[in-house]
Design an enzyme around this catalytic site. Structure first.
Site: not given
Ligand code: CTP
Length: 423
Positions: A210, A285, A295, A315-317, A341, A366
């Protein structure tokens, strides 16, 4: 108004080749709004001219103890008391020795003897001179006397040698001065920060990522360091070197960021838990479900034919750390404040000025304490921009909207806001 605006800074220049770099320091300080006075040793004036120093500082250059510019002949005492900061750059081996010995045989050393406020030294010399036991003894003495050193750095020296001895770059001297003067409400506290994008490999030459530049995370890390925190910065691929003084851990993928963050969290929990975890990273994500070892060839699809890329979720940190923090709270321990953020592309505030329901749902999903929300499509808020306009949404439902600010100031204000949430 920036940090240096209205500050009164004395820049003392010693007689070394690095004196030319101090001209840039003067320029930066003036550009940032500081009032600057220059003290040049007699040796310094062999390397840079009075005229240049005067033009860049905007004031008469002080050099001789016995030709003072004030009528009572007490400029060294007055200067020592009045300036917010005294920076000595470059500080030569001879200057270090005279300072450590408490000499007062010229304007600069007498000024130092009369100074009780902050002093910042930027040494510069040949590597052998720096490593000499006499210089090292003097450095220890000066530090014991309460003087702060920045550098010297490793690199190619003017004499052609390689090693430690280069004067720290002016922008970093400025940052060290700022840290020296800033209040330290986070002293003794550790902060975990994630920053930048992640890259998700698809094949050996392609990846998904991104537009995050890491600037917001860098600003938060700088603010935390200035406020006295110990900073662990886990970051994806960015173009900037990590802020000096941070423990930086470079990762590439979201999975690596997840593992590094959890490992830091766990080892800190066993000794001294983080006071705050501030997750500014734009974590991908999704990752390609299969990483191809070679390749992918264009010939694998017919022209005009659509091809599909299967994705797996990362995974969502933030959610993981928030869950752990909530468990700590339930077990009666003091958890870190967990901050996310959220970079959105929809309006973050509705017409009545309240945060949109989608953002509130994200905070609940979250499970963190605070979300810092911005609309990346709003003017001055995009990825890579130096400014940001954010709204804070606390789990209590409280919101605080800040105007468009320099990212540096967003970082400062955020650290200020968070310190009040700590118990
Ligand atoms: N974050 C994270 N791990 C992930 C995705 C997001 O820790 N796999 C954290 C980001 O560092 C940020 C927060 O989650 O602090 C919000 O990120 P955002 O991309 O807005 O959240 P998403 O859950 O990915 O929501 P969206 O569907 O809007 O992308």
């Amino acid at each position: 108004m920036g940090f240096w605006s209205g500050k009164y800074v004395a820049v003392a220049i010693g007689g070394g080749i690095a004196a030319y770099k101090s001209l840039e320091l003067l320029r930066l300080l003036r550009e940032e709004g500081a009032r600057v006075v220059v003290i040049a040793t007699a040796a310094a004036l062999h390397f840079v001219t009075t005229l240049t120093l005067q033009a860049l500082s905007g004031h008469v250059v002080r050099s001789d103890l016995f030709t003072p510019s004030e009528t009572d002949g007490m400029d060294h005492i007055r200067l020592a008391q009045e300036v917010d900061l005294l920076v000595i750059a470059p500080a030569t081996a001879d200057l270090l020795a005279r300072m450590a010995g408490g000499h007062g045989d010229d304007l600069l050393t007498t000024l130092l003897l009369a100074r009780t406020g902050p002093v910042l030294l930027a040494p510069a010399m040949n590597v052998a001179m720096w490593n000499h036991p006499a210089t090292q003894r003097n450095v220890v003495q000066l530090q014991a006397d309460g003087i702060t050193l920045v550098g010297p750095e490793h690199g190619l020296l003017a004499c052609g040698d390689q090693g430690q001895g280069r004067m720290t770059e002016p922008a970093h001297i400025l940052e060290a001065g700022r840290r020296l003067l800033a209040p330290k409400p986070w002293k003794g506290r550790a902060v975990l920060i994630t920053a930048g994008p992640t890259q998700e490999n698809w094949d050996p030459v392609r990846y998904l990522s991104n537009r995050s530049s890491g600037r917001m995370g860098w600003a938060v890390a700088q603010a935390a360091l200035r406020a006295g925190a110990e900073v662990t910065l886990i970051h994806g691929p960015v173009a900037m070197p990590p802020p000096q003084g941070a423990e930086a851990i470079a990762v590439v993928s979201a999975q690596q960021m997840y593992e590094a963050t959890l490992s830091c969290w766990e080892s800190a929990s066993a000794t001294r838990p983080f006071a705050a975890a501030i997750l500014t990273a734009a974590v991908a994500d999704f990752r390609p479900a299969v990483q191809q070892p070679g390749k992918i060839k264009k010939s694998s699809t017919e022209p005009g034919q659509q091809s599909q890329l299967a994705l797996s979720q990362n995974p969502d940190i933030l959610a993981t750390l928030a869950e752990r923090a909530n468990h700590m709270a339930q077990a009666g321990q003091t958890p870190p404040v967990v901050v996310g953020f959220a970079a959105e592309t929809d309006a973050t505030l509705d017409s009545t000025g309240s945060v949109s329901p989608l953002v509130r749902q994200k905070l609940a999903r979250k499970g963190c304490d605070l979300l810092v929300v911005n609309n990346v499509l709003a003017p001055g808020c995009g990825f890579g921009s130096s400014t940001n306009q954010v709204t804070l949404l606390h789990r209590s439902g409280d919101t605080v909207a800040w105007p468009l600010l320099d990212k540096d100031e967003v970082g400062e204000r955020l650290l200020d806001y968070l310190v009040h949430l700590l118990v």
